[in-house]
Structures are given as C-alpha cells and as structure tokens.
Design an enzyme around this catalytic site. Structure first.
Site: not given
Ligand code: PGA
Length: 251
Positions: A99, A168
C-alpha cells in the site's frame, strides 16, 4: 479460491477502536445475509483480527472474509515488533501488500513488497497487491504496468490466480479526487493483457457510495478497495449493495 463476484475490500488502516471494529463488522455481516453476488474482505488493524474473526465466526458467511493490512518481509526471527505471515495465517485469508502508505511512511520498496507477496503465498494467504503512480503527471498505463511487473517479478504465473491487484493512483488516496473510471478500466485491461487474464484488478482511491458504480460497471474492474468510506457501516454497506447489483438474491 478468489471469488468471481465483484470484490469489495475495506481497509480500516489505523482508525478503529475495538468497539468500532466489532460494530462495523457485525453490520456488514448482517447486511451480507441478503447479498449473494458480492465478496467482501474486511481488513482490520492487526490487534482486532482475532476479535473480529471470533465475532464473525459465530455466524459465518461464505462471502465475508478477513484480511490483514500488512505482514513482515521476514518469516520469523529477531524482528522486534513485526508480525509474520505464519502468525496470522489462521486468522486471515487475504493481506494488503505494498500500500502506498507503507511506501511513503515506512520506506517499503518494490523488493520488499515482492518478498511479502512470496511469504503470503507460501502461507496460503491471498495477497492484495497495491500499485499506482505518485502524481497525476506520472499517470500512464505503461508506468503502472511496468511497476507491477517489477513488483511481481519472481512470482510464478500459476500464482496469479491467487493474487488480487489493487490499482490505486496515490494522488487519489485520501484526497476526494478519484480517478476517471474510463482510465482505470484501461489500466485494468492492460494489466490483464500484459500479465494475465487470471489477475483480478480492483480500484482504490476516494471511493464512496456516490462514485462506486462508475467503476463497477466497467468490464475490466473487478471490485473496489475502500478506505475512509469503509469506516462508516451504512456507507460501506451501500457500496457492497451496489456491487451486489442492488438486488437481493431470491434464487
Ligand atoms: P480512501 O483510501 O478510500 O480513503 O481514499 C483508499 C486506500 O487507501 O486504499
């Protein structure tokens, strides 16, 4: 086995108390009794894994799973404070790896994520591998696909069916600036074309109940990874319901 239904992952990060964790998990479990076309993976903080599992296992549902948010890159040994894959393998089926918050706050690099993926697979935990670009100007399908190829180097292609990818874009996480769904679909398509059709690709970054459907309608997007909106039970259940098709299973 990873589900063929849309997959919705809740990443609670370091935000819940034990009471919050139990309340959200119980609400989601209750709502999922009526949803049979969605797979939900709750990822509590390490210390709440056991109590959440205890709570959910009283009335287990086959489409509600538990994941961790990280594991150590080492299997065991003198690593103060670390938590290994083998320690949690009986508590979780999934683990979020690579992440962007691990990268920016804890200096994790692609090699470290690669080692963690291997350890997770060795211990029969499905990795949810995050990949994304830092800035909007870096945004390019090729950049993301090449980065993913480096992260997955040394992972055999047979293992791809046991891996979930979470695309992401880092600029979209925690910002309320979600990525264009057409672009996300393009990235997901390219990942499948260049790596394998076996890979399921989720989108994460400022997903909420207002924008979730924009992604879910796309052919190559297999689900969502939800941060902030997973901390509000009602909001998260709404996202799950959209993924489920907004209808109860009567069959
Ligand atoms: P968020 O976080 O939905 O608060 O933008 C997503 C993530 O960290 O994967």
């Amino acid at each position: 086995m990873i589900s063929e239904h849309p997959i919705i992952v809740a990443n609670w990060k370091m935000n819940t108390t034990l009471a919050d964790a139990i309340i959200i998990a119980s609400s989601v479990r209750k709502a999922l009794e009526e949803m049979h076309h969605v797979e939900v993976i709750l990822c509590p903080e390490f210390v709440w894994l056991y109590p959440v599992k205890e709570k959910l296992s009283k009335f287990p549902l086959s489409n509600l799973k538990i994941g961790a948010q990280n594991i150590s890159q080492f299997d065991n040994g003198s690593y103060t404070g670390e938590i290994s894959a083998q320690m949690i393998k009986n508590l979780v089926q999934f683990v979020i790896l690579g992440h962007s918050e691990r990268i920016s706050n804890f200096d994790e690099d692609e090699n470290t994520t690669n080692k963690k993926i291997k350890l997770a697979l060795d211990h029969d935990i499905y990795p949810i591998v995050c990949v994304g670009e830092r800035t909007k100007s870096e945004t390019s399908v090729t950049f993301v696909v090449n980065k993913l190829k480096r992260i997955l180097k040394t992972i055999s292609h047979e293992e791809y069916q046991n891996i979930l990818i979470a695309y992401e874009p880092i600029w979209a996480i925690g910002t309320d600036k979600e990525a264009e769904s057409d672009y996300v679909d393009e990235v997901a398509k390219k990942i499948k074309e260049e790596l394998s059709d076996d890979l399921k690709v989720l989108y994460g970054g400022s997903v909420d109940s207002e924008n979730a459907s924009n992604y879910l309608i796309h052919r190559h997007i297999d689900g969502l990874l939800v941060g902030r909106a997973s901390l509000k039970a009602r909001e998260f259940v709404e996202i799950c319901s959209l993924a489920n098709g907004g209808c109860d299973d009567i069959g």
